[in-house]
Design a protein around this motif. Sequence first.
Motif, mmCIF file in Angstrom:
data_model
loop_
_atom_site.group_PDB
_atom_site.id
_atom_site.type_symbol
_atom_site.label_atom_id
_atom_site.label_comp_id
_atom_site.label_asym_id
_atom_site.label_seq_id
_atom_site.Cartn_x
_atom_site.Cartn_y
_atom_site.Cartn_z
ATOM 1 N N MET A 248 19.435 -5.044 24.406
ATOM 2 C CA MET A 248 17.770 -5.067 23.591
ATOM 3 C C MET A 248 18.268 -3.226 23.028
ATOM 4 O O MET A 248 17.336 -3.974 21.485
ATOM 5 N N ASP A 249 18.924 -2.355 22.685
ATOM 6 C CA ASP A 249 18.983 -1.588 21.551
ATOM 7 C C ASP A 249 19.247 -1.862 20.721
ATOM 8 O O ASP A 249 18.937 -1.368 19.462
ATOM 9 N N GLU A 250 20.344 -3.344 20.548
ATOM 10 C CA GLU A 250 20.774 -3.725 18.976
ATOM 11 C C GLU A 250 19.494 -4.400 18.160
ATOM 12 O O GLU A 250 18.651 -4.401 17.203
ATOM 13 N N LYS A 251 18.107 -5.283 18.788
ATOM 14 C CA LYS A 251 17.488 -5.599 19.095
ATOM 15 C C LYS A 251 16.194 -5.342 18.741
ATOM 16 O O LYS A 251 15.970 -5.046 16.858
ATOM 17 N N MET B 293 11.634 2.697 29.297
ATOM 18 C CA MET B 293 11.814 1.754 28.787
ATOM 19 C C MET B 293 13.103 1.503 28.452
ATOM 20 O O MET B 293 14.147 0.937 28.002
ATOM 21 N N GLY B 294 13.876 2.680 29.160
ATOM 22 C CA GLY B 294 15.412 3.110 28.944
ATOM 23 C C GLY B 294 15.751 2.209 29.764
ATOM 24 O O GLY B 294 17.613 1.882 28.855
ATOM 25 N N MET B 295 16.297 2.485 30.981
ATOM 26 C CA MET B 295 16.925 1.000 31.704
ATOM 27 C C MET B 295 17.052 -0.197 30.993
ATOM 28 O O MET B 295 18.074 -1.149 31.155
ATOM 29 N N ASP B 296 15.611 -0.820 30.908
ATOM 30 C CA ASP B 296 15.988 -2.467 30.602
ATOM 31 C C ASP B 296 16.341 -2.456 28.939
ATOM 32 O O ASP B 296 17.090 -3.025 29.233
ATOM 33 N N ILE B 297 16.627 -1.292 28.626
ATOM 34 C CA ILE B 297 16.974 -1.749 26.751
ATOM 35 C C ILE B 297 18.431 -2.117 27.283
ATOM 36 O O ILE B 297 19.220 -2.483 26.582
ATOM 37 N N TYR C 110 7.616 -0.256 17.596
ATOM 38 C CA TYR C 110 9.078 -0.056 17.699
ATOM 39 C C TYR C 110 9.540 1.873 17.735
ATOM 40 O O TYR C 110 11.029 1.944 18.824
ATOM 41 N N GLY C 111 9.000 2.667 16.893
ATOM 42 C CA GLY C 111 9.649 3.910 17.723
ATOM 43 C C GLY C 111 8.559 4.348 19.068
ATOM 44 O O GLY C 111 9.768 5.141 19.732
ATOM 45 N N ILE C 112 8.004 3.789 19.608
ATOM 46 C CA ILE C 112 7.762 3.835 20.711
ATOM 47 C C ILE C 112 8.302 3.223 22.103
ATOM 48 O O ILE C 112 8.981 3.610 22.857
ATOM 49 N N CYS C 113 9.035 2.413 21.439
ATOM 50 C CA CYS C 113 10.516 1.530 22.234
ATOM 51 C C CYS C 113 11.699 2.447 22.782
ATOM 52 O O CYS C 113 11.327 2.234 23.935
ATOM 53 N N ILE C 114 11.863 2.799 21.279
ATOM 54 C CA ILE C 114 12.553 3.941 21.399
ATOM 55 C C ILE C 114 12.387 4.935 21.675
ATOM 56 O O ILE C 114 13.556 5.830 22.590
#
Length: 619
Positions: A240-243, A231-235, A222-226
């Motif tokens: 997807m930020d809340e998820k 990945m920022g554009m898709d988030i 999850y840390g990598i995703c954040i």
Amino acid sequence: MKKEEKMKWGEHSAIFRRAVKMLFRLDRAFALCTIFNAFFGSVIQYVPIYFSAKLIDAIWTGAAKREIFFYIALTVGLTFLLNLLLTLCRVVENIKIANLYRESEWMYSKKEMEMEYSCIERREIVLLLERSRMESQTGYNLYYLYTSVRMLVQYITVIAASISLTASFFGVKAVPGSMKLALVAGLLATVLYGIYSTAKEEAINQEFWKQCVNLNILAEKYGICISDYSMGMDIRLYGMDEKIAGESLKTDMEFYGDYIKKDRKRLFLSIPSVVLSHLLRFGVYMILIMAVMKGTVSVGSIAKYVACIMLLLDAVSGLVSTFQRVFANNYYLKRFFSYFDIKNSMYQGSLTVEKRLDNEYYVEFKDVSFRYPDTQEYALNHVNVKFKVGEKLAVVGMNGSGKTTFIKLLCRLYDPTEGEILLNGVDIRKYDYDEYMSIFSVVFQDFTLFSFTVGQNVAAAKEYDRERARKVLERAGFGERLATMSAGTDTYLYKDYSEQGVEISGGEAQKIALARALYKDAPFIVLDEPTAALDPVSEYEVYSKFNELSGERTAIYISHRLASCRFCDNIVVFDAGRIVQYGTHKALLEEEGGKYHELWNAQAQYYVSGKEERAQSAQ
């Protein structure tokens, strides 16, 4: 989680000795500094204890000022010199520890690069690596080892020094034997409870970390995703930020909830140890004061004996605790070493790849079957095909038909489960592995570009020929974009390592990957659907252009789109892991009941109409 098998003393000893040897091998100077600092760091605390006792006695008995100042000078002087020496050594140790971290990280990197490719794709080995790294980050494995060595040296030194300074106490006749026995009993009771409580605390600790392995891995993901900007554009676009943030918070809260429960259990275990320690301290004071009042023990000895006995008690408890944690860490080290002990089972070979002036090379798959590790189904079944080096060969078929597996075997990323692959009649396993690998330039569908400079990505090396890199980039169609880059081939891709790094499109990335294949100038060039994201017409244009660029070298084109490869000398058609057809585009198209004819007609609606369609019909 599966319960670990209990290790015997011999295995504990072997693992610990191996780990210590590794510590010395990684950085001998650091290991020696650690031992030196632990030893003298323990000795230094006894200098003021011993000489302060002498000083108090000198003052109490009315000794000459010269003797009093002599003890003061020894106390301050020796403490100063030892502290100065320790400070210098600790500076060296702090510098060296950075090298230790770097060397241990390089161990992981080197192992991953040397490991056979089949291991990299096996989930259990990937999880073993992730777990080993995670356990290292939480303080175990090699990182905890140097702390253990330091503590063992420290506690053993303290025990030896304390015993030597308190041995005279048991020879004091004014202290009744019953009191001495009571003191020994108190020491034993405190030590034994310390052993028990430490064992229980360590068991609680170990159980907690075992249960948290998956939580730690999830938290890292999850840390990598954040944190990963790619990945920022898709988030943002898909909300997807809340998820992601919610799952990350949930994981953290679960971890810290269990952490609090663990520490509460440890707290209740430590309270009796604190009580026993202070009762023992009170008893020692009472015995010594009684002895002083009788005149059989000097006043200075009270401070010396109390300090030494308390240090002895803490050291014994600490030594037991360290041994127990060493034993616990050995289970982590066992898993750590199990990763590094994974053998590269691929035969490396020794033959030199033949250099022929007539360029007559033949590759033959002879009844080759293959299944991936830990699977029962065959990805390839009894594949038989022979082609001449210098030909343009197309490998076509639907997704999952075995095309990429065919290439992985040809490039010797895997060895066949059954059968053999021959180069000029010689099993490729007999050729020197690195030399054989060097004859292939491959662009896979999921190729990787690194956050290095454009030129370094093309050359796959730190130092490279800039003019040659520029030329192959232009030949691959990247010339116009390269001209816009102020640093040319020295321009960094992405922003991981440079703020001036540039972002590139998927099509531009493909061109750089194609340029890399050209730069290597290997006799075999393989394109494994690197243009799958393009439309059929664009893919055909890329393949046609690359066909011209490849010259007389062997070019193998893989695609599930048949029209993209119809210019090739021969076409191999895969279906469900088998070669079902082999021949030219024209010959295969004429076989109306064949797989190629079926796929061609099924895909025809996606090809261009008009002029392109007429051009296809004419071939």
